[in-house]
Design an enzyme around this catalytic site. Structure first.
Site, PDB file in Angstrom:
ATOM      1  CG  ASP B 306      45.065  36.278  49.064  1.00  0.00           C
ATOM      2  OD1 ASP B 306      45.751  36.969  48.455  1.00  0.00           O
ATOM      3  OD2 ASP B 306      45.274  35.274  49.277  1.00  0.00           O
ATOM      4  CD  GLU B 347      30.804  36.416  40.953  1.00  0.00           C
ATOM      5  OE1 GLU B 347      30.616  36.207  39.631  1.00  0.00           O
ATOM      6  OE2 GLU B 347      31.764  36.282  41.503  1.00  0.00           O
ATOM      7  CB  THR B 371      35.687  27.092  29.838  1.00  0.00           C
ATOM      8  OG1 THR B 371      36.083  28.039  28.860  1.00  0.00           O
ATOM      9  CG2 THR B 371      34.691  26.027  29.565  1.00  0.00           C
ATOM     10  CD  GLN B 373      40.624  26.859  28.675  1.00  0.00           C
ATOM     11  OE1 GLN B 373      39.447  26.171  29.088  1.00  0.00           O
ATOM     12  NE2 GLN B 373      41.878  26.510  29.453  1.00  0.00           N
TER      13      GLN B 373
END
Lengths: 552, 674
Positions: B306, B347, B371, B373
């Site tokens: 990864d 960040e 979020t 979304q």
């Protein structure tokens, strides 16, 4: 000395050069390059379905049983059959068994003098036929092994392979060799023995016959069975310096070519080069050792006030030169040929050890086809130990070597010392062996050890000095030859069959390369440890004890 | 990292050695010995020699002292082999005891159908039971959190005392028996039957009880047994040879020769090497479910890593602000700063730090959190709506002039090509520009990949980034390949493709969606923080949940096989010297001239035989540290590796016994033992 070195280099080096194109040709032949010939061969046997290792082995075995049965019948009934100008009588059944086993197994151990035992039909129709098909069996088996390990889905078809080897390799080469040696003076006739009156006025019977044809395939097919009792020391088998040189080339030509053929079929010429290199190195060591040991005079000179500095001349054909004796001895026992160009019994003790070592290892080029198959077993073991040392599960050409393969490889490798040492122990400790010896002490022991080594390695050369045409010798060596032949052919095919069923893994910088010189070193050491260490005690009690006792 | 440090203490601690010595005798049980054919054969011939010795004592035979010493050293050879195995097992046993104590003390609050709870021993829990675990209690069984959130101390399993969060749903729902809830309470559905939980497996693993021989170990055992048979033939035929020569060789001497020649050294150490290999992994806080998995790690041809956490440090850093044409740089800086002030992630903080200026959020600001979304975050100030986020997400917020969008695309493409991640910044519907977030490649990782490549291992970076970004980071980190915008299906497909090419693939993963790929890979390392599904699918579990360790796991697998191969070579190479010690000694009576073969100049036939057999015995404990620690391992190509090990253990194996036997002979002769 210079001429000895030159002769050796020319014969061994020259053959190596000839073997390269022959190997390429054979690889093409067994890869189906000559479709029309293959079609003919397939039609001859009524179709040639692809075979897996079991079917191939069964076909090979069945064909060899037919070979055995046919020749056994022929030899047993030779006195009732034609082409018997010298009226050879019936041979004892144990000798028939031994001889049939001997020629079926490509051994050609001869417990008889052919010119006074077998009819021309027996020699040409039985023994010489076997010299072709037994050699073809070995080459076919190697082709099958190479196909399997090289990633082909099947092993091919035995009946096609055996015809390819017979008609496209052995027969053409044998014709060339036969023609050349016939021109050098080897007889080729169906007439019976010649009756001549010598210069002294004595009547002499000189045995002759279709010898040139017989001798050619005897050398090419690593058979080694002579048309005459004294084999290639007989002037009518090996008349001149040139016939001698030519026959030596014929001894190692196909065994050398088989390595290249293997490399080509598996698509790894570089791997073949490493294997060839290891074989050549072992051959070179044996050559230097035997020629070197033979520069000492025979032990009879030890206590004599005589300066003898031309080496051991006992048992040599001086018309061929003193060097060719030990040279031939090494070549004939490195390959499983077994023809002799000097009396091995008369070699100095340590020189006599060299041919024995050749038969113990049995893969310094080895028999046609089977030499490389024997080497395959050592490769499996070397790859296994070396693979672990580089930190990976051992693989050979991407095939993972695990329990089943190791069990089979060990079985085949153990069989060799069991047959040799077991047989020697039995005959050394009993009257079966002791009563047949011409020499006492360590040398007598060497004679027994040599005989079993020769039988187990399917070599066929004799140390001689042994009255070996007895029932126990005939039965025992007959059985040893049969086991020593078929076990090391079928078992490697089984190993490859098992490897073929596995997922093949990719190679990378992390996998052990079988194309590197490091691997060559590993293989070399493996051969010495597994092949030679086992026989060290026997060697110590035979040739080494004799040397240390008598050659002070 | 309690466990990791305890592993660095000495091999021969008193508390390990004493029980191991006791176990050496317990392991003389033929049923145990027979698992190791070579040592079993050694025990059989030692028994034979003992019987001959006893008969000799009864009949008053000569050479009793010599024979007694031979018998003593033959048995010691067997005991040393047992000791090596017992010592290797003993190191795990101490750990196992602590784990077992934990397990036995566990009690559960089982929730019945009616909602009432009953207190029962944890051993009575069955699959599917629901238990309640409150603050300060230990989790009684492996399971999944079905309700609640809790912080859990997993030190009992991982040795790491920092608590981790466990919550219902998602990738952090798995809990392990023996770990402690330190805040809140959770309801856990039991997912392991009694005796098959993680704790049980770990106990079995560290004890070596569930140890089965690996395919490679089986093959090696066959080879060693084959060698034993070969030498049985070589030695077994000697009486016949001797009788031909008109002499005889005493049976105890033949036994000594036989035991000296058969590969006792490697056989004695074989199981210790295997146990120690697993143990090294455990000390490294990785649990392998089988020895087979450890060996497979050594064969790995492709490593799937990864990106985040393995190749790059987990957090990206802002490195640049790029304004759109016609936008003042200060506007962008200000908007970026304001929108990030409430963002406490590294960040966010790096953006504030790069922008400079005030670090406190204005009192009238209302932060808008990120979020999954919307994929944007920001801040609402009176009259100002500032948002920042992934470019496509920001573009979806409203309609922008086409030329501005094109200009932004140009900027973000450039950032992506450089391996960065662009964040678009928008204020009141006006695009300002982009923030360049840069992935920071871990120091030293590039060199690791070079090493791996030299070992023939391909590294593949797995990332959710777009192909452009992925390519840039891949180039910077020096991986061989990358899989961008990787979905679990992509990973699975990639693994299958590599395997079809004949490569073994290793990967690590934590989520439930990683489970198929973990199961498909040859070496699947599941993170301990991951879900139960992932932990079941992998064949190793990393207790520290550190994906970087995959690289070391490969090394440990290789080292295990290398140790096995090197000691095999050493053991077999020893035979040369042993022949030269024993053969002249036993043959000199048959042919006096064979005394010449006594190249070491050993004092007498008896001392030669005794010295060889003593060397053969004491080399076992001398090599125990090497067997347990493993041979020195450095990443290098196979050819160099082979040459190196062949040089050390092959050539060394030929020379060492010549020196050793000679020294022992001097001592034996000096002490008048023979």
């Amino acid at each position: 000395m210079l001429s000895a070195i030159l002769t050796t280099i020319l014969i061994v080096g020259g053959t190596a050069l000839l073997a390269w194109p022959l190997g390429i040709y054979m690889a093409g032949l067994f890869s189906g390059r000559f479709a029309s010939a293959d079609g003919l061969f397939a039609r001859t046997v009524g179709g040639a379905p692809e075979q897996d290792w079991k079917q191939y082995s069964i076909a090979l075995f069945a064909f060899n049983i037919v070979m055995f049965g046919f020749v056994f019948a022929l030899l047993a009934t030779q006195h009732m059959l034609p082409f018997n100008p010298d009226g050879q009588g019936a041979a004892s059944l144990d000798l028939v068994f031994n001889t049939t086993a001997s020629f079926t197994t490509n051994t050609n151990l001869q417990h008889y003098s052919a010119e006074s035992t077998w009819s021309y039909l027996a020699q040409i129709g039985g023994l010489m036929w076997l010299q072709f098909v037994s050699a073809a069996t070995g080459i076919a088996a190697l082709a099958a092994l190479a196909r399997g390990i090289g990633g082909k889905p099947t092993m091919g078809n035995f009946f096609v392979d055996v015809q390819r080897a017979s008609f496209c390799v052995l027969l053409p080469l044998a014709m060339i060799v036969a023609a050349v040696i016939a021109l050098n003076g080897v007889p080729m006739t169906l007439q019976g023995a010649a009756q001549v009156t010598t210069l002294e006025g004595v009547a002499q019977t000189i045995a002759r016959g279709p010898a040139a044809a017989f001798v050619a395939i005897k050398q090419l097919g690593t058979n080694g069975g002579g048309f005459f009792g004294p084999n290639s020391t007989h002037p009518l088998e090996n008349p001149t310096f040139w016939s001698n040189a030519f026959e030596m080339v014929a001894i190692i030509l196909i065994p050398m070519a088989c390595v290249w053929m293997f490399g080509r079929i598996i698509g790894r010429p570089k791997h073949a080069m490493v294997v060839f290199g290891v074989m050549a190195a072992l051959l070179l060591i044996k050559l230097v050792a035997s020629v070197g040991f033979e520069t000492a005079p025979t032990q009879a000179f030890m206590d004599l006030p005589v300066t003898q500095d031309v080496g051991n001349l006992e048992g040599k054909e001086l018309r061929l030169g003193a060097t060719t004796g030990p040279l031939w001895a090494v070549l004939t026992t490195s390959t499983s040929n077994g023809s002799v160009g000097a009396m091995h019994d008369s070699l100095n003790p340590l020189t006599g050890l060299v041919p024995m070592a050749g038969m113990w290892l049995n893969e310094t080029f080895g028999g046609v086809g089977v030499g490389m198959i024997n080497m395959f077993l050592y490769i499996v073991v070397a790859v296994f130990v070396a693979g672990m040392m580089v930190g990976r599960t051992p693989e050979y050409l991407g095939h993972r070597i695990e329990g089943r393969e190791m069990r089979l490889a060990v079985l085949a490798l153990i069989s060799h010392p069991v047959l040799i040492l077991g047989g020697t122990a039995l005959f050394a400790a009993t009257a079966w062996g002791q009563d047949t010896l011409n020499n006492a002490g360590a040398h007598g022991f060497s004679e027994i050890l040599y005989e079993f080594s020769s039988a187990a390695a399917n070599n066929g050369s004799g140390f001689e000095g042994l009255g070996d045409n007895t029932v126990p010798w005939n039965i025992a060596t007959g059985l040893v030859m049969l086991i020593g032949r078929y076990l090391p052919i079928i078992v490697p095919l089984a190993i490859v069959g098992s490897l073929m069923a596995k997922r093949r893994s990719a190679e990378s910088a992390g996998t052990l390369s079988v194309e590197s010189s490091t691997f060559g070193v590993m293989l070399f050491i493996t051969i010495l440890i597994f092949g030679a260490l086992t026989f060290f005690p026997a060697a110590a009690l035979g040739p080494i004890a004799e040397h240390l006792t008598s050659m002070r | 990292m309690e466990r990791a440090t305890s592993g660095q203490t000495g091999l021969f601690q008193r508390e390990l050695v004493v029980p191991a010595m006791r176990d050496s005798f317990a392991k003389l049980d033929p049923r145990t010995l027979v698992r190791n054919p070579v040592m079993f054969v050694t025990a059989i011939v030692a028994t034979t020699a003992t019987v001959i010795l006893l008969r000799g004592i009864a009949t008053g035979a000569e050479d009793i002292g010599f024979q007694a010493q031979l018998v003593f050293w033959l048995w010691l050879t067997v005991l040393f082999g047992n000791f090596a195995e017992a010592l290797a097992e003993g190191r795990g046993k101490a750990q196992a005891k602590a784990l077992r104590d934990t397990k036995e003390s566990l009690v559960a609050l089982r929730i019945g159908k009616t909602g009432d709870t009953e207190k029962i021993p944890a051993t009575q829990l069955r699959y599917g039971d629901i238990v309640l675990v409150c603050e300060g209690q230990q989790i009684p069984a492996d399971g999944e959190v079905v309700a609640g959130v809790a912080s859990v101390n997993e030190a009992a399993i991982t040795g790491e005392s920092a608590p981790v969060i466990r919550e219902a749903g998602g990738d952090r729902s798995a809990v392990t028996a023996g770990t402690t809830v330190i805040s809140d309470e959770i309801r856990v559905k039991v997912t392991a039957e009694p005796g098959s939980g993680f704790l049980d497996r770990m106990i079995a693993l560290v004890e070596g009880a569930s140890r089965q021989k690996t395919p490679n170990e089986i093959a090696l055992t066959i080879l060693l047994t084959g060698l034993t048979l070969i030498f049985l033939v070589a030695v077994g035929t000697l009486p016949a040879f001797a009788s031909y020569a008109g002499g005889a060789i005493a049976v105890p001497v033949l036994i000594a020769l036989f035991v000296a020649l058969i590969p006792t050294t490697i056989s004695a150490l074989l199981s210790a090497i295997g146990i120690a290999g697993m143990d090294r992994l455990i000390r490294f806080n990785v649990l392998a479910k089988s020895g087979r998995a450890v060996e497979a790690a050594g064969d790995v041809g492709t490593l799937l890593l990864d990106k985040t956490g393995t190749i790059t440090i987990g957090d990206r850093q802002a490195s640049e602000f790029v304004t759109l044409p016609g936008v003042a740089e200060t506007d962008l800086l200000e908007a970026a700063r304001l929108s990030s002030l409430a963002d406490t992630t590294p960040e966010g903080r790096s953006i504030v730090a790069l922008a400079g200026g005030e670090e406190a959020l204005p009192s009238d600001a209302e932060p808008v959190a990120f979020t999954a979304q919307t994929r944007v975050s920001g801040v609402d100030l009176p009259g100002r709506i500032i948002r920042k986020g992934a470019v496509d997400a920001v573009l979806k917020l409203s309609d922008y002039p086409e030329d501005t969008v094109l200009a932004l695309k140009k900027i973000t493409d450039r950032i992506a090509q450089a391996g960065g991640t662009p964040l678009a910044v928008v204020e009141n519907g006006r695009l300002l520009g982009a923030i360049h977030l840069k992935d920071i490649i871990k120091t030293g990782i590039r060199e690791r990949f070079v090493e791996l490549r030299r070992m023939g291992i391909r590294t593949v970076m797995i990332t959710g980034d777009n192909p452009l970004t992925a390519a840039a980071i891949a180039a910077e980190a020096g991986v061989d390949d990358f899989l961008a915008e990787a979905t679990p299906e992509d990973k699975l497909a990639y693994i299958r493709k590599e395997q079809a090419e004949g490569k073994l693939v290793a990967m690590c993963g934590d989520g439930t969606n990683d489970a198929p790929a973990l199961a498909q890979s040859d070496v699947g390392v599941a993170m301990n923080t991951g879900t139960q599904a992932a932990r079941e699918a992998g064949n190793m579990v990393d207790l520290d949940s550190d994906p970087t360790k995959l690289i070391e796991v490969v090394g440990i697998g290789k080292q295990l096989l290398m140790t096995r191969g090197s000691l095999t070579t050493f053991s077999i190479a020893n035979d040369v010297a042993k022949y030269f010690a024993i053969l002249p000694a036993i043959f000199v009576v048959l042919y006096p001239a064979l005394g010449t073969l006594n190249v070491m100049g050993l004092a007498s036939p008896q001392s030669a035989i005794l010295s060889a057999i003593i060397f053969n015995a004491i080399i076992i404990p001398l090599l125990v540290p090497l067997a347990l620690k493993g041979v020195a391992y450095r990443p290098m190509p196979a050819a160099s590796q082979l040459l190196r090990n062949l040089g050390i253990y092959g050539v060394g194996g030929v020379i060492a016994p010549f020196v050793g036997i000679k020294l022992i002979d001097l001592a034996v002769a000096g002490l008048g033992l023979a």
